[in-house]
Structures are given as C-alpha cells and as structure tokens.
Design an enzyme around this catalytic site. Structure first.
Site, PDB file in Angstrom:
ATOM      1  NE  ARG A  54     -52.482 -13.519  -8.934  1.00  0.00           N
ATOM      2  CZ  ARG A  54     -52.237 -12.223  -9.162  1.00  0.00           C
ATOM      3  NH1 ARG A  54     -51.158 -11.653  -8.643  1.00  0.00           N
ATOM      4  NH2 ARG A  54     -53.052 -11.512  -9.893  1.00  0.00           N
ATOM      5  CE1 TYR A 107     -38.851 -34.594  -3.860  1.00  0.00           C
ATOM      6  CE2 TYR A 107     -38.874 -32.432  -4.885  1.00  0.00           C
ATOM      7  CZ  TYR A 107     -39.477 -33.644  -4.630  1.00  0.00           C
ATOM      8  OH  TYR A 107     -40.714 -33.900  -5.152  1.00  0.00           O
ATOM      9  CG  ASP A 178     -35.554 -28.977   1.104  1.00  0.00           C
ATOM     10  OD1 ASP A 178     -36.255 -29.171   2.105  1.00  0.00           O
ATOM     11  OD2 ASP A 178     -35.825 -29.421  -0.025  1.00  0.00           O
TER      12      ASP A 178
HETATM   13  C1  LIG Z   1     -41.228 -33.315  -1.373  1.00  0.00           C
HETATM   14  C2  LIG Z   1     -40.010 -32.481  -1.237  1.00  0.00           C
HETATM   15  C3  LIG Z   1     -39.887 -31.250  -1.901  1.00  0.00           C
HETATM   16  C4  LIG Z   1     -40.939 -30.742  -2.862  1.00  0.00           C
HETATM   17  O1  LIG Z   1     -42.112 -30.368  -2.214  1.00  0.00           O
HETATM   18  P1  LIG Z   1     -43.571 -30.485  -2.875  1.00  0.00           P
HETATM   19  O2  LIG Z   1     -44.449 -30.076  -1.756  1.00  0.00           O
HETATM   20  O3  LIG Z   1     -43.741 -31.908  -3.311  1.00  0.00           O
HETATM   21  O4  LIG Z   1     -43.606 -29.560  -4.046  1.00  0.00           O
HETATM   22  C5  LIG Z   1     -38.745 -30.508  -1.680  1.00  0.00           C
HETATM   23  N1  LIG Z   1     -37.748 -30.953  -0.864  1.00  0.00           N
HETATM   24  C6  LIG Z   1     -37.823 -32.135  -0.232  1.00  0.00           C
HETATM   25  C7  LIG Z   1     -36.694 -32.573   0.643  1.00  0.00           C
HETATM   26  C8  LIG Z   1     -38.948 -32.940  -0.395  1.00  0.00           C
HETATM   27  O5  LIG Z   1     -39.011 -34.121   0.235  1.00  0.00           O
END
Ligand SMILES: *Cc1c(COP(=O)(O)O)cnc(C)c1O
Length: 387
Positions: A54, A107, A178
C-alpha cells in the site's frame, strides 16, 4: 542515461525514453510487473524500506518518474487508483473550514466530490466561470484552494492560467490544476506556478480505455509528503498491472495527441458549417471565445469537441445513428467516443441538454467525418419526413 539528463529532452522523447530499467547486460528494456504485497526488509532500517504494497510498488516508480518529468516537476508524480482518488488527496490539502474555488463546469465527479465534502462541513465550495478572469480573481480573497480545469469539461471554456495562477499565488492560495484534457504535451501548469497537477490517467495518458488510474504531480516536497500520506492512509492505490499498462500507453502519447488534435481541428471545421448543429465548441476554431487564450497559453487545442443540436431528441438520434463512433462516456482513448453529457445525473444543469461531447480518437479522419455526416444528414431527413 541518467534521470537528470531526461530533463533536457523534448517531451515526445521523454514519453518513450523515461522510466526504463538500468542499462545492464541482459536486463529487460521494459520494467517488469511486480506482483507482491510485501517486500524483504533491509537489515539497516535507515536504508528506507518499501515495507508494504500500500506504501509503494516497484511498478509504480517508472510511470511516476516519467510523468513527473513530463510535467516539469522536481519530484516524481504519485499514481492513484483513479483520477477521483487523486482528487480526494488534492482536496485534503484544504484546511477544515476552508474555502475551495472551483469552475462551475469542472469535471462533474470533482464537483460532486467537493460538494460531498462540503455537505459534511469539511469546507465550503464557491463556483466560478473560469473564462471570466475578474470573477475568478474576486473569488480568491478568503480562498484556501483554487481548483482549475482549462478547457473545462464539457463546455471547453478556457481560463487565463497565467494571470489567475500568479494572482492566486500572491494571495497565498494553493492551486490545483486538473490537466487531464490537455496532457503535459499541451500544457504544463507547474510552469505557470501551480502547486499540484492532477490527471485522470484513465484518459489520454494511458490512452486505450483499458484502465482507471489517477496521478498528482508537484515540485513542493511538503505537499508531496501530505499527498503521499493521504494515498497511503486512505488506500486509493493503483494495481501494478494497471500502472504497467499506463506506462505502455504513455509511450505513444505524443503520436496519439498529435493525430487526434489534427483530426479534431479537421472535424470541428466541417461540423461548424453543418446546418443540423446550433453550436460547435472547440478552442481551435478562430471564432471560439477561448481561441486567443488557448493559442497564447497552450501548445495545442486538444481533441475534445462539444456540439449542440436543436434539442435532446436530435442529440439522441445522432448518437443512435453513428456506426464508427462509440456511444460511451470517458475520453482520451484511441477510439472516438460520443456522449450526450446531460445523460449523467451529476452533470451541472448549466450544460445544455442537447450538448454532445466528441472525444476524437486516432482513426482515419475521413472515416470519422463520413460517419458523423451520414448520421447528421439522417437527422435532417427524419425531420422532413412524415414520422
Ligand atoms: C475522468 C476525469 C476525472 C476523474 O478521473 P477517474 O479516473 O475517472 O476517476 C477527473 N477530471 C477529468 C477532467 C476527467 O475527465
């Protein structure tokens, strides 16, 4: 070649060259998949044990090293079991009772996660229109963490990252970006001064719609310690096989991004002049409100296009009529996907009901257009018929 030397290499070389095992006779050129939940301990505890699965796994290391380099981070990235697992760790940086500023069209999962934390009193969330720089700057007063996504998913609003991030840093606000839609080939938020970069590795980085993974990258050792602690204690860790697949996928990232971006621009131009559509959102089009900012601050326009149709029925009919495009959520894989976003319950209601998001893959561009065109033409014929 040492790890240090990779910093001088171009990103399209790093995706291929980083994270290789040492050059030793008979050593493999690819890292092995290590399936072990525990590791032999050192005789000297100061040697720094791996200890337990982990906490670390040798299969994570090459992927984390490669992604850290691609983002221009001073440290390796941290891989998580999903993008949202990484988002939870990033949101743990907010002090209890603090304020998080987020794009109103971030998102949907990130908005839901932050909303869930807020509903239990962990912090408050203020949403902003990231394309409106004055509104974002005004929201920074009293904020603890600024969450950015640019372009936003699925509205494709483009933020002035340079201005917003430097103002946030002056105000002492932690900045998380992000970067899933861009990939580090198109944008490196740490270069603009961001503290933490987040990826849903599920999307472009892994690139084949076969794994769910996330990652964070930072150059700040104190933040890295906190994020690593969160990963270890909350347990959102990645399986070794998934991370191996992600590194395998990363090897072709530059080729995939180059191809899908070029195809997206080609398709957006075609779609723009199609009478069945009421709007095409794509920062690569000169008419798009985010075009100039994207051209100034990003190294490309991405490969997501959002289109709007007359109504929900037209949007659903389009999706039923395509044969090559796959009706499925997600994005960033080699295959082109099509989805009416408001099908998802968590999607903000300010996203138009008829908005259809296209994730452009790497198929032949003419084939992708021919399929969209036959489906769009079919809509018009149905409209004019006696149905
Ligand atoms: C898909 C996505 C996420 C979430 O990621 P997962 O791998 O599905 O948990 C976060 N930010 C954006 C912009 C995404 O497209």
């Amino acid at each position: 070649m040492t790890h240090h030397d990779h910093q001088q290499l171009a990103p399209d070389t790093i995706v291929v060259a980083a994270g290789r095992p040492p050059r030793e006779h008979d050593a493999p050129v690819n890292p092995p998949i290590v399936l072990s939940s525990t590791f032999h301990e050192a005789v000297d505890p100061a040697a720094g044990d791996r200890i337990y699965g982990r906490m670390s796994n040798p299969t994570w290391d090459p992927f984390e090293a490669a992604l850290g380099k691609l983002e221009g981070a001073a440290l390796p990235a941290l891989v998580f079991g999903s993008g949202l697992g990484a988002a939870a760790a990033a949101l743990s940086l907010v002090p209890t009772g603090g304020v998080v500023v987020m794009p109103r069209h971030a998102y949907a999962g990130s908005l839901s996660l932050a909303g869930d934390e807020a509903s239990r009193g962990r912090f408050t969330v203020q949403t902003v229109d990231v394309a409106n720089t004055d509104q974002v700057l005004a929201a920074l007063a009293g904020a603890d963490l600024l969450w950015l996504e640019s372009p936003t998913n699925p509205m494709l609003e483009v933020a002035d990252l340079r201005t917003i991030i430097s103002a946030a840093k002056k105000a002492g606000v932690t900045v998380v970006v992000d970067n899933t839609f861009n990939t580090p080939l198109v944008c490196r938020p740490l270069d603009f001064g961001a503290d933490v970069v987040l990826h849903s590795v599920t999307k472009y980085l892994a690139g084949h719609s076969d794994v769910v993974l996330g990652a964070l990258a930072t150059s700040d050792p104190d933040l890295q310690v906190k994020l690593l602690k969160h990963r270890t204690l909350h347990g959102a860790i990645a399986g070794p096989f998934e991370v191996w697949l992600a590194l395998r996928g990363l090897r072709t990232l530059a080729l995939r991004v180059e191809r899908s971006q070029a195809t997206a621009l080609y398709l957006a131009r075609k779609l723009q002049s199609h009478p069945a559509l009421t709007r095409v959102r794509f920062p690569g089009l000169p008419e798009d409100p985010g075009h100039q900012r994207a051209a100034d601050q990003l190294n490309g326009f991405g490969s997501i296009i959002s289109i709007e149709l007359a109504d929900v029925a037209a949007a659903e009919a389009l999706i039923s009529a395509v044969r090559l495009w796959l009706p499925a959520t997600s994005l960033g894989g080699v295959e082109s996907l099509i989805e009416r976003r408001r099908r998802q319950a968590g999607e903000p209601v300010t996203v138009p009901e008829s908005l259809v998001r296209l994730s452009v893959g790497i198929e032949n561009p003419e084939d992708l257009w021919a399929d969209l065109e036959q489906a769009l033409t079919g809509l018009r014929e149905v409209d004019g018929s006696t149905r």
